[in-house]
Design a protein around this motif. Structure first.
Motif, mmCIF file in Angstrom:
data_model
loop_
_atom_site.group_PDB
_atom_site.id
_atom_site.type_symbol
_atom_site.label_atom_id
_atom_site.label_comp_id
_atom_site.label_asym_id
_atom_site.label_seq_id
_atom_site.Cartn_x
_atom_site.Cartn_y
_atom_site.Cartn_z
ATOM 1 N N THR A 269 3.214 11.189 2.724
ATOM 2 C CA THR A 269 3.067 12.002 3.928
ATOM 3 C C THR A 269 4.266 12.933 4.044
ATOM 4 O OG1 THR A 269 2.652 11.928 6.306
ATOM 5 C CG2 THR A 269 4.242 10.332 5.431
ATOM 6 N N GLN B 188 0.854 -1.193 0.000
ATOM 7 C CA GLN B 188 0.000 0.000 0.000
ATOM 8 C C GLN B 188 0.887 1.240 0.000
ATOM 9 O OE1 GLN B 188 -3.410 -0.016 -0.152
ATOM 10 N NE2 GLN B 188 -3.311 -2.238 -0.321
ATOM 11 N N LEU C 55 -0.446 5.897 10.829
ATOM 12 C CA LEU C 55 -0.120 7.208 10.273
ATOM 13 C C LEU C 55 -1.052 8.282 10.820
ATOM 14 C CD1 LEU C 55 1.867 8.529 8.338
ATOM 15 C CD2 LEU C 55 0.241 8.146 6.484
ATOM 16 N N ARG D 83 -2.635 2.764 7.960
ATOM 17 C CA ARG D 83 -3.340 4.041 7.868
ATOM 18 C C ARG D 83 -3.668 4.582 9.257
ATOM 19 N NH1 ARG D 83 -8.576 2.462 4.592
ATOM 20 N NH2 ARG D 83 -6.990 1.203 3.541
ATOM 21 N N TYR E 243 1.662 5.144 0.588
ATOM 22 C CA TYR E 243 1.269 6.291 1.409
ATOM 23 C C TYR E 243 2.195 7.457 1.089
ATOM 24 C CZ TYR E 243 -1.527 3.092 4.221
ATOM 25 O OH TYR E 243 -2.447 2.175 4.623
#
Length: 286
Positions: free
Chosen positions: A33, A29, A79, A76, A31
């Motif tokens: 950020t 996955q 995070l 998730r 991400y």
């Protein structure tokens, strides 16, 4: 095309080898950020990873993103916690114990405490169901416990005890089946009904086994844990009324149903039509 060593779209500063925007590949996955988010909790694993000077020592995927070999779905929530140090989970979240394990891996002690089972005043695990994924318990479980503690007599019990309902848990079970029949021209001939081929059972494994016992065919999902849900069980018999009787005997009552159907001609040479339908019945036990 692989990303630069920064694995992001901002230029690193003189003292910080990481860009402001960082791309992560966590268990497949992706991400995106900011660097300050990843280092917001000193002493955490992400803080250790993204405060070091040797960027090349971190694992990368084929596109240059920083790679972490953990559960990509649960990350998730890790995070989200890193952003503001708060925990917000969906209602009836089924992965609480696994998320606690992820929090331990990422070295987030405060998040671990938030996810840990609560202790009662007697310093023992209380009725708070955090110890076994409480979100998988049905929404009526708290109400059932409240009625029991108040001394209420539930259906199937007597004034002298609660043997009839002791150990029963609230929950939903959905029964589904496909049916078909042939109807002649202008409805002037009798309908030729076909028997129900298979009755499907959807719901929590433990509830399905409790209600249907040996009549439940588990061959399509044989290793499902008791507290998980399945939609792959079906019954060894094909009489809907028999299934309804078993559900009624176990204290369930119907709360909803729905059906859909289609029509097609059976043969080019005749006007006979085949009607097929799929129907579901939803049962609930308090």
């Amino acid at each position: 095309m692989a990303l630069a060593d920064g694995a992001g779209c901002a230029n690193p500063g003189e003292d910080n080898p990481f860009p402001d925007i960082i791309e992560l590949n966590v268990g497949g996955q992706v991400y995106i950020t900011r660097h300050p988010t990843l280092v917001s909790v000193p002493g955490s694993l992400l803080w250790e990873m993204f405060t070091q000077k040797n960027v090349r020592s971190l694992a990368r995927d084929s596109k240059g993103r920083f790679f972490v070999d953990r559960d990509g779905f649960l990350f998730r929530y890790i995070l989200d916690y890193m952003r503001d140090q708060q925990l917000v989970l969906p209602e009836h979240f089924p992965e609480r114990s696994r998320l606690q394990r992820e929090a331990e891996y990422f070295m987030l002690p405060e998040l671990v405490k938030m996810l840990a089972p609560k202790l009662s005043k007697q310093n023992s695990l209380g009725e708070d169901p955090c110890q076994s994924d409480p979100e998988e318990l049905s929404p009526g479980a708290d109400a059932a416990r409240a009625l029991s503690s108040a001394g209420a007599t539930l259906p199937g019990t007597t004034a002298g005890g609660t043997a009839g309902t002791e150990g029963r848990r609230a929950g939903f079970i959905t029964i589904g089946y496909r049916g078909s029949y042939t109807l002649g021209r202008d409805s002037q001939t009798d309908a030729k009904f076909r028997r129900v081929a298979r009755i499907m059972v959807c719901g929590k494994t433990s509830l399905a086994k409790e209600v249907f016992g040996d009549t439940l065919n588990e061959s399509r999902d044989p290793d499902r844990p008791p507290e998980r849900y399945t939609s792959r069980y079906y019954l060894k018999f094909t009489f809907l009324e028999q299934a309804f009787d078993k559900l009624a005997d176990a204290g369930f009552h119907m709360v909803a149903c729905n059906s859909t159907g289609t029509c097609a001609f059976a043969h080019d040479q005749t006007d006979d039509r085949i009607w097929t339908s799929y129907t579901e019945y939803v049962f609930y036990r308090e």
